[in-house]
Scaffold this active site. Structure first.
Site, mmCIF file in Angstrom:
data_model
loop_
_atom_site.group_PDB
_atom_site.id
_atom_site.type_symbol
_atom_site.label_atom_id
_atom_site.label_comp_id
_atom_site.label_asym_id
_atom_site.label_seq_id
_atom_site.Cartn_x
_atom_site.Cartn_y
_atom_site.Cartn_z
ATOM 1 N N ARG A 120 0.836 -1.194 0.000
ATOM 2 C CA ARG A 120 0.000 0.000 0.000
ATOM 3 C C ARG A 120 0.876 1.250 0.000
ATOM 4 O O ARG A 120 1.967 1.277 0.540
ATOM 5 C CB ARG A 120 -0.901 -0.040 1.240
ATOM 6 C CG ARG A 120 -1.952 1.055 1.299
ATOM 7 C CD ARG A 120 -2.991 0.728 2.346
ATOM 8 N NE ARG A 120 -3.857 1.863 2.596
ATOM 9 C CZ ARG A 120 -3.646 2.745 3.557
ATOM 10 N NH1 ARG A 120 -2.626 2.598 4.364
ATOM 11 N NH2 ARG A 120 -4.468 3.751 3.728
ATOM 12 N N LYS A 185 3.699 -7.570 11.257
ATOM 13 C CA LYS A 185 2.977 -7.752 9.998
ATOM 14 C C LYS A 185 3.239 -9.141 9.434
ATOM 15 O O LYS A 185 4.379 -9.569 9.287
ATOM 16 C CB LYS A 185 3.392 -6.685 8.990
ATOM 17 C CG LYS A 185 2.545 -6.684 7.724
ATOM 18 C CD LYS A 185 2.764 -5.428 6.916
ATOM 19 C CE LYS A 185 1.910 -5.409 5.657
ATOM 20 N NZ LYS A 185 2.029 -4.141 4.906
ATOM 21 N N ARG A 319 -2.347 4.593 12.847
ATOM 22 C CA ARG A 319 -1.253 4.251 13.742
ATOM 23 C C ARG A 319 -1.710 4.241 15.189
ATOM 24 O O ARG A 319 -2.581 5.041 15.578
ATOM 25 C CB ARG A 319 -0.096 5.260 13.595
ATOM 26 C CG ARG A 319 0.519 5.272 12.198
ATOM 27 C CD ARG A 319 1.658 6.254 12.096
ATOM 28 N NE ARG A 319 2.143 6.346 10.725
ATOM 29 C CZ ARG A 319 3.077 7.226 10.334
ATOM 30 N NH1 ARG A 319 3.620 8.051 11.216
ATOM 31 N NH2 ARG A 319 3.459 7.239 9.069
#
Length: 322
Positions: A120, A185, A319
């Protein structure tokens, strides 16, 4: 790149240069040159005098037939084109091209490695050879781009369903398209479109999933990460790909009838940031508050002193602030 040589070395055993040369019908010098090319794309090959060459631990290469046989019959019926590449710049790019040439059904493109993969907001996606999942699925939607809100979120739910069959029960979803374990992630989803806002359009769903990240690639990753191997998964990439396709392809085929609202309640249960203090960053603007899920269109809802504010994906970043 010589895929025949790679398929031999993939077993993890030692092979002498002479034996490799005889099998390929070339000289030992030609084998040495091919090995150098494989080293240049990041494949770790040991070379020892009097023993030959090997890839320690071997490689889990992809082949069409084992993958095809693992797909559910109804999913095979939905696929119009299945393409397995060795090295490619971007599976999304090729998928979009082939989708324009396919009359019906899904276009599926996967690769051993992509050297210009993107996440992204244009971020590079680290793609070591034959170690992870690089997958793109294309589908033609008749109702236009405006009907695709929340698609990346629904895809995350479908990925969770697939991985749960391998015992992965710690994965969460970070809005709008990250697959995470805690704050690390595991993978990401990228949706790309071509066509009409209100009429027929081509949509490509790209998925990058860390399976067994080699040590040499780890230093290039600029954020906290994990892979399926660290989560206790030892399945082959063909098994993983089949499970993913068995969830993602039917989801795309039903999307125009179901839309995101059919997936919303399941996404909310997997929301990794639910109830947490967060900031939404868009350019030079920052909005802080508490994450309180997503609406029926997939927009994230942030509780602020001024009330609930909603934000869609695109050029915004979510965030944690606590």
């Amino acid at each position: 790149m010589d895929t025949q040589l790679l398929s031999i070395l993939a077993d993890g055993e030692w092979h002498s240069g002479q034996a490799l040369a005889e099998r390929a019908g070339v000289s030992r010098t030609a084998i040495w040159n091919q090995v150098q090319k494989l080293l240049q794309i990041g494949i770790e090959i040991e070379a020892v005098t009097s023993r030959g060459y090997r890839i320690s631990g071997g490689l889990d290469l992809l082949y069409r037939e084992p993958l095809w046989q693992r797909l559910l019959p109804e999913v095979r019926d939905l696929i119009g084109d299945l393409c397995l590449e060795s090295r490619i710049d971007s599976t999304n790019r090729l998928c979009l091209e082939r989708l324009a040439q396919t009359t019906s059904g899904a276009v599926v493109v996967t690769a051993e490695q992509q050297f210009a993969g993107r996440g992204r907001r244009g971020r590079a996606w680290i793609s070591p050879y034959a170690r992870n999942v690089y997958l793109s699925i294309g589908w033609t939607m008749q109702s236009g781009a405006s009907s695709l809100q929340g698609l990346s979120l629904a895809a995350g739910v479908a990925v969770h369903r697939a991985l749960k069959t391998f015992g992965v029960d710690t994965m969460g979803l970070k809005w709008p398209n990250d697959l995470v374990v805690g704050r690390r992630k595991l993978g990401g989803i990228l949706i790309e479109l071509s066509g009409d806002i209100a009429g027929p359009c081509s949509v490509v769903l790209g998925l990058g999933l860390n399976v067994n990240m080699p040590a040499y690639a780890q230093s290039s990753i600029e954020q906290a990460w994990t892979d399926l191997y660290q989560q206790g998964v030892n399945a082959s990439r063909a098994e993983l790909l089949a499970a993913l396709l068995n969830e993602l392809v039917p989801m795309l085929s039903r999307w125009e009838q179901e839309q995101f609202n059919a997936w919303r309640s399941e996404w909310l249960k997997l929301d990794a940031y639910a109830g947490k203090a967060v900031s939404i960053i868009s350019g030079t603007s920052t909005v802080s508050g508490r994450a309180c899920g997503v609406d029926s269109n997939g927009a994230i809802m942030i509780e602020t002193p001024a009330g609930i504010q909603t934000f869609y994906g695109g050029e915004v970043s979510l965030r944690l602030t606590e």
